[in-house]
Design a protein around this motif. Sequence first.
Motif, PDB file in Angstrom:
ATOM      1  N   MET A   1       0.815  -1.198   0.000  1.00 11.45           N
ATOM      2  CA  MET A   1       0.000   0.000   0.000  1.00 11.45           C
ATOM      3  C   MET A   1       0.861   1.265   0.000  1.00 11.45           C
ATOM      4  N   GLN A   2       2.128   1.091  -0.309  1.00 10.29           N
ATOM      5  CA  GLN A   2       3.026   2.238  -0.319  1.00 10.29           C
ATOM      6  C   GLN A   2       2.597   3.293  -1.341  1.00 10.29           C
ATOM      7  N   GLU A   3       2.092   2.830  -2.523  1.00  9.46           N
ATOM      8  CA  GLU A   3       1.653   3.798  -3.538  1.00  9.46           C
ATOM      9  C   GLU A   3       0.529   4.675  -2.983  1.00  9.46           C
ATOM     10  N   LEU A   4      -0.405   4.050  -2.269  1.00 10.88           N
ATOM     11  CA  LEU A   4      -1.513   4.789  -1.673  1.00 10.88           C
ATOM     12  C   LEU A   4      -0.999   5.770  -0.623  1.00 10.88           C
ATOM     13  N   ALA A   5      -0.094   5.327   0.219  1.00 15.88           N
ATOM     14  CA  ALA A   5       0.469   6.208   1.249  1.00 15.88           C
ATOM     15  C   ALA A   5       1.161   7.410   0.606  1.00 15.88           C
ATOM     16  N   ASP A   6       1.920   7.167  -0.455  1.00 17.53           N
ATOM     17  CA  ASP A   6       2.593   8.263  -1.163  1.00 17.53           C
ATOM     18  C   ASP A   6       1.580   9.213  -1.784  1.00 17.53           C
ATOM     19  N   PHE A   7       0.507   8.661  -2.361  1.00 18.79           N
ATOM     20  CA  PHE A   7      -0.547   9.483  -2.962  1.00 18.79           C
ATOM     21  C   PHE A   7      -1.178  10.381  -1.898  1.00 18.79           C
ATOM     22  N   ILE A   8      -1.494   9.818  -0.748  1.00 19.64           N
ATOM     23  CA  ILE A   8      -2.112  10.586   0.334  1.00 19.64           C
ATOM     24  C   ILE A   8      -1.173  11.697   0.785  1.00 19.64           C
ATOM     25  N   LYS A   9       0.106  11.379   0.937  1.00 15.54           N
ATOM     26  CA  LYS A   9       1.083  12.390   1.372  1.00 15.54           C
ATOM     27  C   LYS A   9       1.167  13.552   0.389  1.00 15.54           C
ATOM     28  N   THR A  10       1.067  13.275  -0.910  1.00 13.35           N
ATOM     29  CA  THR A  10       1.181  14.354  -1.897  1.00 13.35           C
ATOM     30  C   THR A  10      -0.060  15.243  -1.918  1.00 13.35           C
ATOM     31  N   HIS A  11      -1.160  14.803  -1.328  1.00 18.47           N
ATOM     32  CA  HIS A  11      -2.391  15.595  -1.333  1.00 18.47           C
ATOM     33  C   HIS A  11      -2.738  16.168   0.038  1.00 18.47           C
ATOM     34  N   LEU A  15       0.644  16.011   7.656  1.00 17.43           N
ATOM     35  CA  LEU A  15       0.165  14.661   7.970  1.00 17.43           C
ATOM     36  C   LEU A  15       1.244  13.951   8.781  1.00 17.43           C
ATOM     37  N   CYS A  16       0.900  13.533   9.992  1.00 19.63           N
ATOM     38  CA  CYS A  16       1.888  12.819  10.809  1.00 19.63           C
ATOM     39  C   CYS A  16       1.786  11.313  10.527  1.00 19.63           C
ATOM     40  N   GLU A  17       2.802  10.597  10.922  1.00 18.36           N
ATOM     41  CA  GLU A  17       2.862   9.149  10.664  1.00 18.36           C
ATOM     42  C   GLU A  17       1.713   8.397  11.336  1.00 18.36           C
ATOM     43  N   GLU A  18       1.316   8.824  12.534  1.00 14.31           N
ATOM     44  CA  GLU A  18       0.187   8.179  13.233  1.00 14.31           C
ATOM     45  C   GLU A  18      -1.097   8.302  12.418  1.00 14.31           C
ATOM     46  N   GLU A  19      -1.338   9.498  11.903  1.00  9.61           N
ATOM     47  CA  GLU A  19      -2.541   9.721  11.096  1.00  9.61           C
ATOM     48  C   GLU A  19      -2.494   8.894   9.820  1.00  9.61           C
ATOM     49  N   LEU A  20      -1.334   8.866   9.176  1.00  5.72           N
ATOM     50  CA  LEU A  20      -1.188   8.075   7.956  1.00  5.72           C
ATOM     51  C   LEU A  20      -1.424   6.596   8.250  1.00  5.72           C
ATOM     52  N   PHE A  21      -0.881   6.098   9.344  1.00  6.53           N
ATOM     53  CA  PHE A  21      -1.082   4.694   9.720  1.00  6.53           C
ATOM     54  C   PHE A  21      -2.565   4.402   9.941  1.00  6.53           C
ATOM     55  N   LEU A  22      -3.264   5.296  10.636  1.00  2.40           N
ATOM     56  CA  LEU A  22      -4.697   5.123  10.880  1.00  2.40           C
ATOM     57  C   LEU A  22      -5.467   5.092   9.554  1.00  2.40           C
ATOM     58  N   ILE A  23      -5.157   6.022   8.682  1.00  5.82           N
ATOM     59  CA  ILE A  23      -5.839   6.094   7.384  1.00  5.82           C
ATOM     60  C   ILE A  23      -5.608   4.818   6.589  1.00  5.82           C
ATOM     61  N   ILE A  24      -4.363   4.425   6.450  1.00  8.64           N
ATOM     62  CA  ILE A  24      -4.022   3.238   5.651  1.00  8.64           C
ATOM     63  C   ILE A  24      -4.662   1.983   6.244  1.00  8.64           C
ATOM     64  N   SER A  25      -4.798   1.934   7.570  1.00 12.27           N
ATOM     65  CA  SER A  25      -5.392   0.753   8.218  1.00 12.27           C
ATOM     66  C   SER A  25      -6.850   0.553   7.828  1.00 12.27           C
ATOM     67  N   LYS A  26      -7.506   1.588   7.333  1.00 15.86           N
ATOM     68  CA  LYS A  26      -8.918   1.505   6.949  1.00 15.86           C
ATOM     69  C   LYS A  26      -9.112   0.964   5.527  1.00 15.86           C
ATOM     70  N   PHE A  27      -8.035   0.868   4.760  1.00 15.97           N
ATOM     71  CA  PHE A  27      -8.128   0.427   3.368  1.00 15.97           C
ATOM     72  C   PHE A  27      -7.934  -1.080   3.250  1.00 15.97           C
ATOM     73  N   ARG A  28      -8.581  -1.644   2.260  1.00 10.44           N
ATOM     74  CA  ARG A  28      -8.445  -3.052   1.880  1.00 10.44           C
ATOM     75  C   ARG A  28      -8.031  -3.096   0.414  1.00 10.44           C
ATOM     76  N   THR A  29      -7.637  -4.265  -0.054  1.00 13.33           N
ATOM     77  CA  THR A  29      -7.247  -4.394  -1.456  1.00 13.33           C
ATOM     78  C   THR A  29      -8.254  -5.254  -2.208  1.00 13.33           C
ATOM     79  N   GLN A  30      -8.311  -5.039  -3.495  1.00  8.62           N
ATOM     80  CA  GLN A  30      -9.199  -5.802  -4.368  1.00  8.62           C
ATOM     81  C   GLN A  30      -8.516  -5.931  -5.722  1.00  8.62           C
TER      82      GLN A  30
END
Length: 187
Positions: A1-11, A15-30
């Motif tokens: 999910m690194q691509e998603l994390a990078d995308f979120i950071k650019t927008h 954004l702190c690492e804790e917030e990013l971790f929380l956000i990424i934890s809510k995503f699933r893959t398909q």
Amino acid sequence: MQELADFIKTHTRHLCEEELFLIISKFRTQTLRKKQLLLKRGQIANRYYYVRSGALRFIYGENQDLTAWIVLPGEFFTEISSFKLQTPTRFNIEAVDDTELCYIERAEMELLYRQLPVWQEFGREVWETMAMRMIDEIIRFQTMTVEERYLEFLRQPGFMQHISVKQLASYLGITPNALSRIRKNIR
């Protein structure tokens, strides 16, 4: 999910690492196979998606194959009319390639909006970018010839590797034969 994390950071800013971790934890893959539907006309959209690889197209119409929109890698999207109003979608959303997605459920997205101001910033940035893309598409459709619009698509890195000539012709609002003539004249 690194691509998603990078995308979120650019927008987002601040954004702190804790917030990013929380956000990424809510995503699933398909994963979707080519031609597999992500969303079928009449269903209600309840997820936001991030395209990691592959591409999707929004298909409008009952008995026709009108490509209304193309979603490429690195884009965040949903069928916003259905999602926002919780009404049945007018589109089929089909994978045009084998496609990898990250998604977040509507309820989780709303929870993050309430919990994290930085996520509200992300949502605003993404939708402003999408609105600009839509406006640019409308202006191109109204002011450029089909040939000029086709040349614009050729300039977009990777665009042509994802969709067929038939799908591009539909997106341009012409027949595949007309597109073949345009392509022949440009060479």
